[in-house]
Design a protein around this motif. Structure first.
Motif, mmCIF file in Angstrom:
data_model
loop_
_atom_site.group_PDB
_atom_site.id
_atom_site.type_symbol
_atom_site.label_atom_id
_atom_site.label_comp_id
_atom_site.label_asym_id
_atom_site.label_seq_id
_atom_site.Cartn_x
_atom_site.Cartn_y
_atom_site.Cartn_z
ATOM 1 N N UNK A 20 1.036 -1.157 0.037
ATOM 2 C CA UNK A 20 -0.070 -0.055 -0.021
ATOM 3 C C UNK A 20 0.856 1.276 0.096
ATOM 4 N N UNK A 21 0.298 2.182 -0.752
ATOM 5 C CA UNK A 21 0.948 3.688 -0.365
ATOM 6 C C UNK A 21 0.140 4.459 0.574
ATOM 7 N N UNK A 22 0.863 5.454 1.403
ATOM 8 C CA UNK A 22 0.071 6.447 2.213
ATOM 9 C C UNK A 22 0.670 7.652 1.950
ATOM 10 N N UNK A 23 -0.167 8.645 1.587
ATOM 11 C CA UNK A 23 0.449 10.227 1.802
ATOM 12 C C UNK A 23 -0.736 10.935 2.475
ATOM 13 N N UNK A 24 -0.265 12.223 3.018
ATOM 14 C CA UNK A 24 -1.402 12.738 3.682
ATOM 15 C C UNK A 24 -2.342 13.541 2.736
ATOM 16 N N UNK A 25 -3.652 13.420 2.784
ATOM 17 C CA UNK A 25 -4.514 14.145 1.821
ATOM 18 C C UNK A 25 -5.725 14.235 2.291
ATOM 19 N N UNK A 26 -5.973 15.262 2.949
ATOM 20 C CA UNK A 26 -7.640 15.530 3.676
ATOM 21 C C UNK A 26 -8.618 15.717 2.714
ATOM 22 N N UNK A 27 -9.635 15.233 3.130
ATOM 23 C CA UNK A 27 -10.791 15.654 2.081
ATOM 24 C C UNK A 27 -11.660 16.812 3.077
ATOM 25 N N UNK A 28 -12.038 17.859 2.243
ATOM 26 C CA UNK A 28 -12.867 19.040 2.623
ATOM 27 C C UNK A 28 -14.167 19.029 2.052
ATOM 28 N N UNK A 29 -15.186 19.705 2.909
ATOM 29 C CA UNK A 29 -16.221 20.087 1.893
ATOM 30 C C UNK A 29 -15.723 21.507 1.573
ATOM 31 N N UNK A 30 -16.172 22.010 0.354
ATOM 32 C CA UNK A 30 -15.875 23.164 -0.226
ATOM 33 C C UNK A 30 -17.237 23.904 -0.690
ATOM 34 N N UNK A 31 -17.295 25.225 -0.496
ATOM 35 C CA UNK A 31 -18.605 26.027 -0.927
ATOM 36 C C UNK A 31 -17.910 27.142 -1.896
ATOM 37 N N UNK A 32 -18.893 27.991 -2.221
ATOM 38 C CA UNK A 32 -18.466 29.116 -2.992
ATOM 39 C C UNK A 32 -17.974 30.151 -1.981
ATOM 40 N N UNK A 33 -16.878 30.875 -2.634
ATOM 41 C CA UNK A 33 -16.092 31.740 -1.685
ATOM 42 C C UNK A 33 -17.305 33.065 -0.937
ATOM 43 N N UNK A 34 -18.257 33.142 -1.743
ATOM 44 C CA UNK A 34 -19.380 34.046 -1.254
ATOM 45 C C UNK A 34 -20.295 33.541 -0.438
ATOM 46 N N UNK A 35 -20.081 32.346 0.016
ATOM 47 C CA UNK A 35 -21.148 31.447 0.701
ATOM 48 C C UNK A 35 -20.547 31.300 2.020
ATOM 49 N N UNK A 36 -19.990 32.093 2.792
ATOM 50 C CA UNK A 36 -19.549 31.942 3.947
ATOM 51 C C UNK A 36 -20.358 31.365 5.145
ATOM 52 N N UNK A 37 -21.593 32.000 5.103
ATOM 53 C CA UNK A 37 -22.453 31.527 6.045
ATOM 54 C C UNK A 37 -22.872 30.027 5.983
#
Length: 283
Positions: free
Chosen positions: A204-221
């Motif tokens: 197996x290979x392992x590398x650090x790779x976080x998965x995020x939720x992403x939204x529009x930069x104007x949708x800070x709320x």
């Protein structure tokens, strides 16, 4: 990654929550069996928001056949509301991330789909021969491409996700790296078409790779609400319960396996990336 042909019927309608009763319905990407956990996490986070703040969200899959890069553009245009993908500098410039790693590092643990006839040959290789002698097939937009190339692996790319399985079966390359939670699902879905493919058993290979939720930069709320919901799910243990339930078979298999794990540097990680904590499933 293009997954339209694999969408189960449940994703043809609002998968989580009732759109008609929601204050806002969010269109999300990517969709398909290997991404189901990510949207269960979002459902859990938004359920905390509903209970704590009285704001209800529905979820609707964006099921058009688009690449990851195209999906990012559609999010910027307001067509897609939430994306769940890994991080890099370009994405952080174009979208607003919620910097909590919803995958707990599991996406960075890669095993390999191979031709069954190559199982013994690959098992005999030491790590140096594995790196120098084999060619690895990848989608051109996947995070593995620059990571593996930066660490000295030979990579052959395709823009079409589905074609990779046929290319592997035809010996156009030697191995197809997939997340440990993805490989068995993808193999089972294609067993009839490609019965000669299997999962490599020794590495197996392992590398650090976080998965995020992403939204529009104007949708800070929206970003703030998702973050509050995630932190609430972490605090009360419900996120860990979901993670362990969804990945139970994989965690059990990992405990039985004796793969040699090669750790890779990840040159994609922007400064300030979420820390990778694998203790829920590995070490």
């Amino acid at each position: 990654m293009c997954m339209r042909r694999l969408l189960p019927a449940m994703f043809a309608v609002c998968a989580f929550g009732t759109a008609a009763a929601a204050d806002r319905t969010l269109s999300y990407f990517p969709v398909g069996p290997i991404y189901e956990y990510r949207w269960k996490v979002l459902e859990l986070a938004l359920d905390h928001v509903r209970r704590d703040e009285g704001v209800a969200f529905g979820l609707r899959p964006f099921a058009e056949d688009v690449t990851q890069n195209r999906a990012v553009s559609l999010l910027q245009d307001g067509v897609i509301d939430v994306i769940a993908l890994g991080t890099n500098d370009e994405r952080e410039a174009r979208m607003l991330p919620i910097k909590i790693d919803i995958s707990r590092g599991i996406v960075g643990y890669r095993v390999f789909l191979i031709s069954a006839s190559d199982q013994a040959r690959i098992a005999r290789m030491d790590d140096e021969a594995f790196r120098k002698s084999l060619t690895f097939g990848l989608n051109s937009q996947w995070a593995d491409v620059p990571v593996m190339r930066a660490n000295g692996y030979t990579v052959l790319t395709s823009t079409d996700y589905e074609s990779l399985f046929g290319m592997l079966a035809a010996h156009r390359f030697d191995a197809l790296p997939r997340g440990i939670g993805e490989a068995a699902v993808e193999l089972a879905a294609r067993q009839e078409a490609y019965p000669q493919l299997t999962i490599e058993r020794t590495r197996a290979l392992f590398f650090p790779y976080p998965i995020y939720f992403w939204v529009n930069r104007q949708d800070a709320q929206l970003a703030a609400r998702i973050e509050r919901g995630l932190r609430a799910a972490l605090a009360d243990g419900s996120l860990r319960t979901l993670f362990e339930a969804h990945h139970a078979a994989m965690i059990e298999e990992l405990g039985r396996s004796h793969r040699r794990v090669v750790r890779l540097d990840n040159p994609l990680l922007p400064p300030g990336s979420a820390e990778i904590d694998t203790r829920w499933w590995w070490r």
